[in-house]
Design a protein around this motif. Structure first.
Motif, mmCIF file in Angstrom:
data_model
loop_
_atom_site.group_PDB
_atom_site.id
_atom_site.type_symbol
_atom_site.label_atom_id
_atom_site.label_comp_id
_atom_site.label_asym_id
_atom_site.label_seq_id
_atom_site.Cartn_x
_atom_site.Cartn_y
_atom_site.Cartn_z
ATOM 1 N N ILE A 123 -3.051 -3.842 -2.440
ATOM 2 C CA ILE A 123 -3.866 -2.651 -2.731
ATOM 3 C C ILE A 123 -5.273 -3.076 -3.135
ATOM 4 O O ILE A 123 -6.259 -2.462 -2.729
ATOM 5 C CB ILE A 123 -3.211 -1.790 -3.842
ATOM 6 N N GLY A 124 -5.352 -4.166 -3.871
ATOM 7 C CA GLY A 124 -6.663 -4.680 -4.275
ATOM 8 C C GLY A 124 -7.508 -5.141 -3.097
ATOM 9 O O GLY A 124 -8.737 -5.102 -3.162
ATOM 10 N N THR A 125 -6.871 -5.555 -2.012
ATOM 11 C CA THR A 125 -7.644 -5.969 -0.832
ATOM 12 C C THR A 125 -8.178 -4.767 -0.062
ATOM 13 O O THR A 125 -9.157 -4.894 0.665
ATOM 14 C CB THR A 125 -6.808 -6.845 0.132
ATOM 15 N N ILE A 126 -7.547 -3.622 -0.229
ATOM 16 C CA ILE A 126 -8.012 -2.419 0.461
ATOM 17 C C ILE A 126 -9.361 -1.987 -0.107
ATOM 18 O O ILE A 126 -10.248 -1.556 0.631
ATOM 19 C CB ILE A 126 -6.972 -1.284 0.344
ATOM 20 N N ASP A 127 -9.502 -2.130 -1.420
ATOM 21 C CA ASP A 127 -10.787 -1.856 -2.076
ATOM 22 C C ASP A 127 -11.023 -2.937 -3.120
ATOM 23 O O ASP A 127 -10.596 -2.820 -4.270
ATOM 24 C CB ASP A 127 -10.779 -0.479 -2.727
ATOM 25 N N PRO A 128 -11.698 -4.019 -2.711
ATOM 26 C CA PRO A 128 -11.901 -5.155 -3.619
ATOM 27 C C PRO A 128 -12.699 -4.836 -4.887
ATOM 28 O O PRO A 128 -12.695 -5.624 -5.817
ATOM 29 C CB PRO A 128 -12.657 -6.169 -2.753
ATOM 30 N N GLU A 129 -13.350 -3.678 -4.921
ATOM 31 C CA GLU A 129 -14.115 -3.316 -6.126
ATOM 32 C C GLU A 129 -13.225 -2.765 -7.229
ATOM 33 O O GLU A 129 -13.677 -2.601 -8.368
ATOM 34 C CB GLU A 129 -15.209 -2.313 -5.768
ATOM 35 N N LEU A 130 -11.961 -2.487 -6.908
ATOM 36 C CA LEU A 130 -11.047 -2.002 -7.938
ATOM 37 C C LEU A 130 -10.778 -3.094 -8.968
ATOM 38 O O LEU A 130 -10.613 -4.260 -8.610
ATOM 39 C CB LEU A 130 -9.699 -1.602 -7.319
ATOM 40 N N GLU A 131 -10.734 -2.709 -10.217
ATOM 41 C CA GLU A 131 -10.300 -3.624 -11.260
ATOM 42 C C GLU A 131 -8.777 -3.658 -11.246
ATOM 43 O O GLU A 131 -8.132 -2.760 -10.685
ATOM 44 C CB GLU A 131 -10.847 -3.172 -12.617
ATOM 45 N N LEU A 132 -8.183 -4.680 -11.845
ATOM 46 C CA LEU A 132 -6.738 -4.849 -11.781
ATOM 47 C C LEU A 132 -5.989 -3.622 -12.291
ATOM 48 O O LEU A 132 -5.046 -3.156 -11.655
ATOM 49 C CB LEU A 132 -6.305 -6.099 -12.556
ATOM 50 N N ASP A 133 -6.419 -3.074 -13.429
ATOM 51 C CA ASP A 133 -5.725 -1.901 -13.950
ATOM 52 C C ASP A 133 -5.820 -0.731 -12.982
ATOM 53 O O ASP A 133 -4.871 0.045 -12.827
ATOM 54 C CB ASP A 133 -6.243 -1.506 -15.339
ATOM 55 N N GLN A 134 -6.933 -0.603 -12.281
ATOM 56 C CA GLN A 134 -7.102 0.467 -11.307
ATOM 57 C C GLN A 134 -6.196 0.244 -10.087
ATOM 58 O O GLN A 134 -5.614 1.194 -9.557
ATOM 59 C CB GLN A 134 -8.561 0.570 -10.879
ATOM 60 N N ALA A 135 -6.074 -1.004 -9.667
ATOM 61 C CA ALA A 135 -5.182 -1.324 -8.551
ATOM 62 C C ALA A 135 -3.736 -1.025 -8.929
ATOM 63 O O ALA A 135 -2.953 -0.538 -8.100
ATOM 64 C CB ALA A 135 -5.347 -2.793 -8.139
ATOM 65 N N ILE A 136 -3.376 -1.267 -10.184
ATOM 66 C CA ILE A 136 -2.026 -0.972 -10.655
ATOM 67 C C ILE A 136 -1.787 0.533 -10.649
ATOM 68 O O ILE A 136 -0.735 1.007 -10.193
ATOM 69 C CB ILE A 136 -1.779 -1.580 -12.050
ATOM 70 N N VAL A 137 -2.742 1.316 -11.130
ATOM 71 C CA VAL A 137 -2.608 2.775 -11.135
ATOM 72 C C VAL A 137 -2.500 3.298 -9.697
ATOM 73 O O VAL A 137 -1.655 4.160 -9.400
ATOM 74 C CB VAL A 137 -3.785 3.438 -11.885
#
Length: 80
Positions: free
Chosen positions: A28-42
């Protein structure tokens, strides 16, 4: 989930699920690399919450899940 005895098999299964979940979070983080880890988890939690709808819309996916479930059950060791 019902309350049941936590066996070593359950602990190993949960560990595997968490390992795979971390891979999904990373993806999920690779789909939008600007996401922070907590945001990728959500966002991953949001995706997981939509999985039942995705399954219902894809009978082939349900069939694959049922096939895997059958394979898992066939590999059970007898309780002798």
């Amino acid at each position: 989930m019902t309350k049941s005895k936590i066996t070593s098999k359950v602990v190993r299964a949960r560990s595997l699920a968490l390992y795979e979940l971390e891979k999904v979070i990373d993806y999920i983080g690779t789909i939008d690399p600007e996401l922070e880890l907590d945001q990728a988890i959500v966002l991953t939690a949001y995706v997981l919450s939509d999985l039942p709808k995705l399954f219902q819309q894809n009978p082939q996916l349900i069939a694959r899940i049922q096939e895997k479930a059958t394979n898992i059950k066939l590999k059970r060791q007898p309780l002798n």
